[in-house]
Design a protein around this motif. Structure first.
Motif, PDB file in Angstrom:
ATOM      1  N   LEU A 197       4.021  11.225 -26.413  1.00 35.80           N
ATOM      2  CA  LEU A 197       5.351  11.632 -25.967  1.00 35.80           C
ATOM      3  C   LEU A 197       6.425  10.949 -26.805  1.00 35.80           C
ATOM      4  O   LEU A 197       6.390   9.738 -27.017  1.00 35.80           O
ATOM      5  N   LEU A 198       7.392  11.737 -27.274  1.00 36.50           N
ATOM      6  CA  LEU A 198       8.509  11.212 -28.045  1.00 36.50           C
ATOM      7  C   LEU A 198       9.815  11.704 -27.439  1.00 36.50           C
ATOM      8  O   LEU A 198       9.896  12.826 -26.936  1.00 36.50           O
ATOM      9  N   ALA A 199      10.831  10.860 -27.492  1.00 32.72           N
ATOM     10  CA  ALA A 199      12.157  11.225 -26.984  1.00 32.72           C
ATOM     11  C   ALA A 199      13.169  11.105 -28.110  1.00 32.72           C
ATOM     12  O   ALA A 199      13.130  10.160 -28.901  1.00 32.72           O
ATOM     13  N   GLU A 259       9.062  15.546 -25.763  1.00 30.68           N
ATOM     14  CA  GLU A 259       7.917  16.434 -25.961  1.00 30.68           C
ATOM     15  C   GLU A 259       6.815  15.691 -26.707  1.00 30.68           C
ATOM     16  O   GLU A 259       7.033  14.608 -27.255  1.00 30.68           O
ATOM     17  N   TYR A 260       5.638  16.289 -26.726  1.00 33.30           N
ATOM     18  CA  TYR A 260       4.495  15.676 -27.393  1.00 33.30           C
ATOM     19  C   TYR A 260       4.534  15.962 -28.887  1.00 33.30           C
ATOM     20  O   TYR A 260       4.902  17.064 -29.315  1.00 33.30           O
ATOM     21  N   ARG A 316       7.522  20.072 -22.496  1.00 32.49           N
ATOM     22  CA  ARG A 316       8.737  19.368 -22.923  1.00 32.49           C
ATOM     23  C   ARG A 316       9.751  19.316 -21.788  1.00 32.49           C
ATOM     24  O   ARG A 316       9.640  20.063 -20.799  1.00 32.49           O
ATOM     25  N   LEU A 317      10.752  18.453 -21.985  1.00 31.93           N
ATOM     26  CA  LEU A 317      11.879  18.325 -21.060  1.00 31.93           C
ATOM     27  C   LEU A 317      13.156  18.335 -21.889  1.00 31.93           C
ATOM     28  O   LEU A 317      13.224  17.704 -22.949  1.00 31.93           O
ATOM     29  N   PHE A 357      12.391  21.898 -17.478  1.00 31.39           N
ATOM     30  CA  PHE A 357      11.004  21.497 -17.692  1.00 31.39           C
ATOM     31  C   PHE A 357      10.254  22.709 -18.248  1.00 31.39           C
ATOM     32  O   PHE A 357      10.467  23.840 -17.786  1.00 31.39           O
ATOM     33  N   TYR A 358       9.377  22.471 -19.217  1.00 27.99           N
ATOM     34  CA  TYR A 358       8.556  23.548 -19.765  1.00 27.99           C
ATOM     35  C   TYR A 358       7.085  23.184 -19.581  1.00 27.99           C
ATOM     36  O   TYR A 358       6.662  22.063 -19.888  1.00 27.99           O
TER      37      TYR A 358
END
Length: 409
Positions: free
Chosen positions: A127-129, A120-121, A106-107, A95-96
């Protein structure tokens, strides 16, 4: 005339100086941007969590201070890319958070050895994956040796990562019986990738080329990718120098066993425990109760349940129009009737149900309706390099062949 030459020279020199100044300014600008990125990156605080037994994504989020609302948003955002409910024990989640505000940035989660999940944004704050291929630094390693007891021990004595040994065994699993077929004096050579990140060793990569001499018979395998098919899937595998696949339709053994407790016989035998005489058109693999049983090939489960014929918990798989296999006396079933399975998939666990005197797998192979000996049947290769890719294949493996031939054992 000299006047014009002088003017032209001044213009040329001036242009060169201007170009140099512009280049220096451009480089300075790039350096400043890179420095700004480093400064921006340094604002992020990393929190690393190793998934332990009993942990869930929910409990991990709670531990690192992610709100229930954000946790739900992370799960929803990533669901189609990778379901974070399925996080695995031993994996690390990073996790950041912004150092100044404490806000989530972000993850990163390793899906497997090839890809990571990034959440992350974007610039709009949404939020996008996405899946991202892990960017490893690759080093090539060569290993060779003569077997005194086992392939595993011989390679381990050379400090080879056990995962590379397992991968090598998988390459030859269709042609070499690593349970009973290894002989003292057998030799091996293989070339494989070692994967690094930030100059730190991570794991072995692909086996690129290998040669195994088993009981006097030489077997070679070369990795080759034909690229992607029409569906976007990578077409690759391990092939002999002829382009024929090293992979057979079936694995050599369906279970890691201690010994064969009963072989294949067409005549009748007396079973004292049950006071009956019967044939044994199967191989009995003695193994510890609970040992995983694997499908020897792709296929469809035609039966998974309790057999009234003395097999106990039984799984039957139809592989094609010619071959099917049966796995009896299981302690527990792991598949259902009608389910499609792939080669190597766990379908159940060794047990002693039905007419059985101890934990073992009763394994039958059926060809065109007749039970045959799995240890002696000659099974053809499953696939080969396509004709249009054969020249490319020959060129690709030529350097590996030369390297293998130059290795002196």
């Amino acid at each position: 005339m000299k006047k014009y030459i002088i003017i032209i020279s001044i213009i040329v020199v001036g242009a060169a100086v201007f170009g140099l100044v512009f280049s220096l300014k451009n480089k300075q600008s790039q350096d400043q941007e890179a420095q700004a990125e480093l400064i921006e990156e340094s604002k992020d605080r990393e929190v690393l969590i190793t998934v332990e037994p009993g942990m869930t994504f929910s409990t991990i989020c709670e531990e690192v201070g992610v709100s229930a609302t954000l946790m739900t948003e992370l799960l929803t955002t990533s669901q189609e890319t990778y379901d974070l409910v399925k996080i695995r024990v031993g994996r690390e989640i990073k996790f950041y958070f912004d150092k100044e505000t404490g806000n989530f940035v972000r993850l990163i989660y390793p899906i497997d050895s090839e890809e990571e999940l990034f959440i992350e944004y974007d610039q709009a704050g949404v939020l996008l994956a996405e899946r991202r291929v892990i960017d490893y630094q690759i080093k090539i390693k060569t290993v060779s040796g003569t077997i005194d007891s086992s392939l595993y021990q011989s390679a381990l004595d050379q400090n080879v990562d056990i995962r590379a040994i397992i991968e090598l065994a998988d390459v030859f699993a269709w042609t070499v019986d690593f349970g009973m077929g290894i002989r003292v004096g057998d030799t091996y050579k293989f070339i494989y990738e070692e994967r690094y990140r930030n100059n730190q060793y991570q794991r072995p990569g692909k086996i690129l080329a290998a040669k195994f001499v088993n009981d006097g018979k030489t077997i070679e395998g070369y990795y080759f990718s034909e690229g992607k098919d029409d569906d976007g899937d990578i077409v690759d595998g391990y092939y002999h120098s002829t382009g024929e696949s090293v992979q057979k339709i079936f694995l050599k053994n369906p279970v890691d066993f201690k010994y064969i407790s009963s072989g294949f016989t067409t005549g009748r035998r007396y079973v004292e425990a049950f006071n009956v005489s019967t044939g044994h058109r199967a191989i009995d693999y003695a193994a510890a109760a609970g040992t995983p049983i694997r499908a020897v090939g792709d296929g469809t489960v035609t039966f998974a349940g309790w057999s009234k014929a003395g097999y106990g918990n039984l799984t039957s798989i139809r592989h094609n129009s010619v071959f099917s296999t049966n796995y009896a006396h299981q302690s527990k079933l792991a598949v259902s009737s009608g389910e499609k399975v792939v080669q190597g998939q766990i379908i159940g666990y060794v047990g002693s149900t039905g007419f059985s005197t101890g934990p073992h797998l009763h394994f039958e192979m059926v060809k065109n309706g007749t039970k045959i000996n799995p240890l002696t049947v000659d099974i053809p290769s499953d696939k080969s390099v396509s004709a249009e890719k054969m020249e490319e294949f020959k060129t690709a493996i030529s350097s590996w062949q030369e390297q293998l031939n130059n290795i002196i054992i």
